[in-house]
Enzyme design. Sequence first.
Site, PDB file in Angstrom:
ATOM      1  N   SER A 167      -7.965   0.713   2.619  1.00 46.51           N
ATOM      2  CA  SER A 167      -8.327   0.212   1.299  1.00 46.51           C
ATOM      3  C   SER A 167      -9.537  -0.703   1.418  1.00 46.51           C
ATOM      4  O   SER A 167      -9.831  -1.236   2.491  1.00 46.51           O
ATOM      5  CB  SER A 167      -7.150  -0.567   0.693  1.00 46.51           C
ATOM      6  OG  SER A 167      -7.540  -1.242  -0.484  1.00 46.51           O
ATOM      7  N   SER A 168     -10.224  -0.900   0.298  1.00 49.84           N
ATOM      8  CA  SER A 168     -11.275  -1.913   0.212  1.00 49.84           C
ATOM      9  C   SER A 168     -10.827  -3.113  -0.616  1.00 49.84           C
ATOM     10  O   SER A 168     -11.627  -4.029  -0.839  1.00 49.84           O
ATOM     11  CB  SER A 168     -12.547  -1.320  -0.407  1.00 49.84           C
ATOM     12  OG  SER A 168     -13.084  -0.321   0.422  1.00 49.84           O
TER      13      SER A 168
ATOM     14  N   GLY B  36     -12.945  -2.052  -8.089  1.00 52.41           N
ATOM     15  CA  GLY B  36     -14.263  -1.474  -7.907  1.00 52.41           C
ATOM     16  C   GLY B  36     -14.426  -0.522  -6.748  1.00 52.41           C
ATOM     17  O   GLY B  36     -15.543  -0.292  -6.288  1.00 52.41           O
TER      18      GLY B  36
ATOM     19  N   ARG C 196       0.837  -1.195   0.000  1.00 51.24           N
ATOM     20  CA  ARG C 196       0.000   0.000   0.000  1.00 51.24           C
ATOM     21  C   ARG C 196       0.874   1.248   0.000  1.00 51.24           C
ATOM     22  O   ARG C 196       1.926   1.304   0.652  1.00 51.24           O
ATOM     23  CB  ARG C 196      -0.870  -0.011   1.251  1.00 51.24           C
ATOM     24  CG  ARG C 196      -1.916   1.106   1.321  1.00 51.24           C
ATOM     25  CD  ARG C 196      -2.919   1.012   0.214  1.00 51.24           C
ATOM     26  NE  ARG C 196      -4.156   1.745   0.529  1.00 51.24           N
ATOM     27  CZ  ARG C 196      -5.059   2.067  -0.372  1.00 51.24           C
ATOM     28  NH1 ARG C 196      -4.879   1.740  -1.632  1.00 51.24           N
ATOM     29  NH2 ARG C 196      -6.157   2.704  -0.026  1.00 51.24           N
TER      30      ARG C 196
ATOM     31  N   THR D 114      -9.029  -0.161 -10.616  1.00 49.23           N
ATOM     32  CA  THR D 114      -8.122  -1.103  -9.991  1.00 49.23           C
ATOM     33  C   THR D 114      -8.092  -2.325 -10.885  1.00 49.23           C
ATOM     34  O   THR D 114      -8.808  -2.392 -11.872  1.00 49.23           O
ATOM     35  CB  THR D 114      -8.638  -1.428  -8.562  1.00 49.23           C
ATOM     36  OG1 THR D 114      -8.683  -0.221  -7.795  1.00 49.23           O
ATOM     37  CG2 THR D 114      -7.808  -2.441  -7.820  1.00 49.23           C
TER      38      THR D 114
ATOM     39  N   THR E 283      -3.586  -1.309  -7.873  1.00 52.18           N
ATOM     40  CA  THR E 283      -4.369  -0.115  -8.188  1.00 52.18           C
ATOM     41  C   THR E 283      -3.514   1.142  -8.300  1.00 52.18           C
ATOM     42  O   THR E 283      -2.434   1.227  -7.713  1.00 52.18           O
ATOM     43  CB  THR E 283      -5.438   0.110  -7.090  1.00 52.18           C
ATOM     44  OG1 THR E 283      -6.296   1.190  -7.475  1.00 52.18           O
ATOM     45  CG2 THR E 283      -4.800   0.409  -5.758  1.00 52.18           C
TER      46      THR E 283
END
EC number: 2.3.2.2
Length: 572
Positions: free
Chosen positions: A457-458, A478, A105, A392, A410
Amino acid sequence: MAAADALPAVLQQAMAAEDINPEAGTGRIERPVAHARHDMVSSANPLASRAGLQILRQGGSAADAAIAMQMVLNLVEPQSSGIGGGAFIVTYDARQRRVRSYDGRETAPAAARSDRFMRDGHAMPFMAAVNSGLSVGTPGVLRALALMHAREGHLPWKTLFQPAIRLAEQGFKVSPRLHALLEQNQALRKQPAAAAYFYNAQGQAWPVGYRLRNPALAQVLRGIAERGPDAFYKGEVARDIVAAIAHHAVPGDMTLADLSGYRALERAPLCAPYRSAYTLCGPPPPSSGPLTVIQMLEILTHTPIDRYPVDSVQAVHYFAEAGKLAYADRDLYVADPAFVKVPVKDLLSPGYLALRATLIEPGRSMGPALPGDPARMRMLRGAGNTPEIPSTSHLVVVDDHANVVSMTTTIESAFGSKIFVDGFLLNNQLTDFSLSDVDAQGRPVANRVEPLKRPRSSMAPMLILKHDKPYMAIGSPGGSAIINYVAKAVRGVLDRGLNIQEAIDLPNLGSRNRGLEIEKYTALHRLIPGLRAMGYTVHERDFPSGLQGVVITPQGLEGGADPRREGLAIGD
């Protein structure tokens, strides 16, 4: 007041941006489930999938193939991911018989402060934050891939870059999806370096089939292949990144020290039992994806959802309500664990989730859900406004030794920050932080900007074990809808008995605790009157998920690629 009408202005802006500039493709591409005996890859672009398969045929591991695929995706799907962004990865290391997790990340610069996206005491307009130097986080994907390669790679690092270098030099044909996204993106045209690459002299997007070459990226990749990630994080490329951010009309503050000091992390994976046979695994926070998916799925085990067809009002209702409960917890509690305590164990406690499930009523919507308080922390924190615009990519690899990689990667919104450097785009990942640092009551937001912090983040790359052996790998792009996409696909396979392609094909739906969203032009449209009668505010939306998945069966491998994008699942 309808739930959507009660949203903070910044979230309304983000939802509007999804409709104006969705990660839309060119319609569904119907495809059957893919079969293979020994190994399989699935990614969002056929060129990337073929590069991964090529590496496997050369004796590479799943980790090796994933690295080659990411480099090709950087070139052919630049709107979604690349070396200017970040990634979360979950793997199965067959040699050590263990699940691993890697955190690539992005991080905020050391100079970042909590009011980074505030102006005169208010959050700045979302798209103004996105398209700026302020939005760029220190990229992490290359460090994460190098860490994974050190643990799980077989082939030399240099070998893995050759497919992308060749394609960058020889050129690739612009796809319908890339062309469509370029056509509609006005912000990209305003950045001279990006415009010179993506558009012709008249400002028109290169047509479908145009052979687009990227010699600048080929040169950068050649340096990384020869000298490792330091060729990116130090030296000329690093200086170019810092200069481009500093000279943007809205400059950022990333430094050479931020780049050279970046470290990817191997974290203990987040794993939880499911039903009697399965174990669900994924990266832990700062990704909220696997945690929230697991919460949803466990809550749903306490409902009668599987008594009803997947396209029924009742099935949609239970899925949406479980999503509200899980997203409410996510929004309050999840952030970078180096900065805040994330009560993961409490949030996944079976007793807590069973209690949450009792809030779901069979015949009506609960409206917006409140977060639970499993660790007595709720009153100490404020809920933030963290828009996530979908752009992403996801890839899956299974090699012939049963090594598995599930990786979501992403640069955040379509074409990231729009800042184009040496043939690649820089992310706008810092807009995954809350744009405001405190809530209306003045309580600090867990996911606020702080120096060197990783934004929540998701992304939800998932690996599912069956009786302690790899069974399924899945993930999707998404934005914050990733969680619903992945939960839908996992339930389709594990609870509905569908094959992986059938599960991916199911209409997208769910609630992010802000009304009920269903995919346009699907069978769910006929359910709208019944759902509204239950109290839902229903939004029909473009939901171009990019689910990629593989299931390992006794008969061999089955692969699926989302028909909403241009992906391909193939294997030997």
